[in-house]
Design a protein around this motif. Structure first.
Motif, mmCIF file in Angstrom:
data_model
loop_
_atom_site.group_PDB
_atom_site.id
_atom_site.type_symbol
_atom_site.label_atom_id
_atom_site.label_comp_id
_atom_site.label_asym_id
_atom_site.label_seq_id
_atom_site.Cartn_x
_atom_site.Cartn_y
_atom_site.Cartn_z
ATOM 1 N N ALA A 200 -4.616 7.977 12.272
ATOM 2 C CA ALA A 200 -4.136 6.653 11.945
ATOM 3 C C ALA A 200 -3.987 6.466 10.320
ATOM 4 O O ALA A 200 -3.438 5.888 9.727
ATOM 5 N N GLY A 201 -5.187 7.003 9.817
ATOM 6 C CA GLY A 201 -5.336 6.789 8.146
ATOM 7 C C GLY A 201 -4.351 7.192 7.436
ATOM 8 O O GLY A 201 -4.033 6.836 6.188
ATOM 9 N N ILE A 202 -3.454 8.401 7.798
ATOM 10 C CA ILE A 202 -2.400 8.928 7.154
ATOM 11 C C ILE A 202 -1.149 8.519 7.750
ATOM 12 O O ILE A 202 -0.163 9.285 7.054
ATOM 13 N N ALA A 203 -1.013 7.566 8.278
ATOM 14 C CA ALA A 203 0.332 7.063 8.796
ATOM 15 C C ALA A 203 0.983 6.327 7.864
ATOM 16 O O ALA A 203 0.212 5.669 6.936
ATOM 17 N N PRO A 204 2.000 6.594 7.323
ATOM 18 C CA PRO A 204 2.700 5.837 6.191
ATOM 19 C C PRO A 204 2.611 4.316 6.286
ATOM 20 O O PRO A 204 2.680 3.872 7.406
ATOM 21 N N GLY A 205 2.250 3.668 5.274
ATOM 22 C CA GLY A 205 2.017 2.245 5.236
ATOM 23 C C GLY A 205 3.498 1.700 4.497
ATOM 24 O O GLY A 205 4.145 2.072 3.747
ATOM 25 N N ILE A 206 3.949 0.859 5.261
ATOM 26 C CA ILE A 206 4.939 0.113 4.969
ATOM 27 C C ILE A 206 4.791 -1.563 4.822
ATOM 28 O O ILE A 206 3.990 -2.256 5.423
ATOM 29 N N GLY A 207 5.369 -2.158 3.813
ATOM 30 C CA GLY A 207 5.246 -3.368 3.452
ATOM 31 C C GLY A 207 5.781 -4.249 4.410
ATOM 32 O O GLY A 207 6.682 -4.135 5.149
ATOM 33 N N ILE A 208 5.102 -5.664 4.630
ATOM 34 C CA ILE A 208 5.738 -6.630 5.658
ATOM 35 C C ILE A 208 6.991 -7.078 5.166
ATOM 36 O O ILE A 208 7.687 -7.771 6.132
ATOM 37 N N GLY A 209 7.298 -6.830 4.170
ATOM 38 C CA GLY A 209 8.837 -7.051 3.434
ATOM 39 C C GLY A 209 9.913 -6.632 4.663
ATOM 40 O O GLY A 209 11.030 -7.068 4.724
ATOM 41 N N GLY A 212 10.673 -8.649 7.177
ATOM 42 C CA GLY A 212 11.306 -10.171 6.666
ATOM 43 C C GLY A 212 10.493 -11.002 6.433
ATOM 44 O O GLY A 212 10.599 -12.389 6.487
ATOM 45 N N LEU A 213 9.319 -10.961 6.149
ATOM 46 C CA LEU A 213 7.939 -11.693 6.017
ATOM 47 C C LEU A 213 7.470 -11.398 4.469
ATOM 48 O O LEU A 213 7.307 -10.563 4.152
ATOM 49 N N GLY A 214 7.471 -12.452 3.561
ATOM 50 C CA GLY A 214 6.970 -12.251 2.160
ATOM 51 C C GLY A 214 7.609 -11.470 1.350
ATOM 52 O O GLY A 214 8.910 -11.000 1.679
ATOM 53 N N GLY A 215 7.058 -10.604 0.427
ATOM 54 C CA GLY A 215 7.695 -9.844 -0.673
ATOM 55 C C GLY A 215 7.845 -8.577 0.004
ATOM 56 O O GLY A 215 7.095 -8.260 1.277
ATOM 57 N N ALA A 216 8.747 -7.511 -0.612
ATOM 58 C CA ALA A 216 8.637 -6.260 -0.364
ATOM 59 C C ALA A 216 7.672 -5.401 -0.757
ATOM 60 O O ALA A 216 7.522 -4.165 -0.519
ATOM 61 N N GLY A 217 6.748 -5.761 -1.795
ATOM 62 C CA GLY A 217 5.932 -4.891 -2.394
ATOM 63 C C GLY A 217 4.647 -4.709 -1.779
ATOM 64 O O GLY A 217 3.990 -5.741 -1.235
ATOM 65 N N GLY A 218 4.223 -3.534 -1.615
ATOM 66 C CA GLY A 218 2.647 -3.373 -1.123
ATOM 67 C C GLY A 218 2.716 -3.693 0.365
ATOM 68 O O GLY A 218 3.598 -4.071 0.891
ATOM 69 N N LEU A 219 1.601 -3.153 0.989
ATOM 70 C CA LEU A 219 1.390 -3.492 2.589
ATOM 71 C C LEU A 219 1.280 -4.709 2.933
ATOM 72 O O LEU A 219 2.111 -5.428 3.727
ATOM 73 N N GLY A 220 0.676 -5.830 1.852
ATOM 74 C CA GLY A 220 0.424 -7.268 2.444
ATOM 75 C C GLY A 220 1.239 -7.931 1.103
ATOM 76 O O GLY A 220 1.974 -9.125 1.552
#
Length: 233
Positions: A200-209, A212-220
């Motif tokens: 689970a720790g090596i699963a690709p992280g995708i931003g919440i953008g 369609g929520l918030g910005g596209a940068g970073g996970l949060g």
């Protein structure tokens, strides 16, 4: 690339362990890896609402009593006609018997319990089977108990020895909720769970953008969730 250069697939199978020493007593290799696996996980909610029907303690809604109850189901095939160069006077009887003995006590265990009963033993413990592991490659090695074994035999030799069969196998993964503390099976389950955590720790992280929520940068993306919606920090 020649046929000889193609790597042979790893086989799935069942390992019967000595629970004290951890040494394999027997290895049952599935002749063919199943094409499909059916897995189910049932969360163990602390509020008693593991089936999602509501009515549980609201203060316990996000709490867990322990690991999820995990079960596996698959269909395996045995076929001695695929190994005609190997003498098989008993057909696939030995392979079937090895699997069936996973759900039977031995005759020695039955006789011992009968002897204790005749001597007037007040309490006779249920017969304990050896620790059983199911392996599906190096990333899935877990203690299990067989919950279902259905056999459909479809071909026989002249002596009525079964030559081909399809087996429906169901298993319950034994967790620390099922085994006593310090039991080798509990330790092996913890290793199985730790493997899940690593994957689970090596699963690709995708931003919440992407949602369609918030910005596209970073996970949060600096986004905060509130009752009125989302806002950027």
């Amino acid at each position: 690339m020649s046929y000889a250069d193609i790597p042979r697939p790893i086989r799935s199978g069942i390992v019967i362990l000595d629970p004290e020493r951890g040494t394999p007593q027997r290895v049952i290799v599935l002749q063919f890896n199943p094409d499909t696996l059916e897995r189910s996980l049932q969360p163990q909610s602390a509020g008693g609402d593991s089936e999602g029907q509501g009515g549980g303690d609201k203060n316990e809604a996000l709490r867990l009593k322990g690991p999820a109850q995990e079960s596996w189901k698959f269909t395996a095939e045995l076929d001695s006609t695929d190994q005609l160069e190997v003498a098989s006077p008993n057909g696939i009887h030995p392979q079937l018997a090895a699997l069936e003995m996973l759900v039977h006590p031995t005759t020695a265990q039955i006789r011992e319990n009968s002897r204790l009963s005749k001597k007037g033993a007040i309490e006779i413990s249920p017969i304990e089977k050896p620790l059983t592991l199911f392996t599906w490659g190096s990333k899935r090695v877990m203690p299990v108990r067989l919950t279902e074994l259905s056999v459909n035999e479809s071909a026989f030799d002249v002596n009525l020895n079964p030559m081909r069969a399809a087996l429906s196998i169901g298993m319950k993964v034994l967790s620390v909720s099922d085994l006593p503390a310090g039991h080798r099976g509990a330790e092996l389950y913890m290793a199985h769970l730790a493997q899940k955590e690593r994957l689970a720790g090596i699963a690709p992280g995708i931003g919440i953008g992407a949602l369609g929520l918030g910005g596209a940068g970073g996970l949060g993306g600096g986004t905060t969730f509130t009752a009125s919606g989302t806002s950027r920090g």
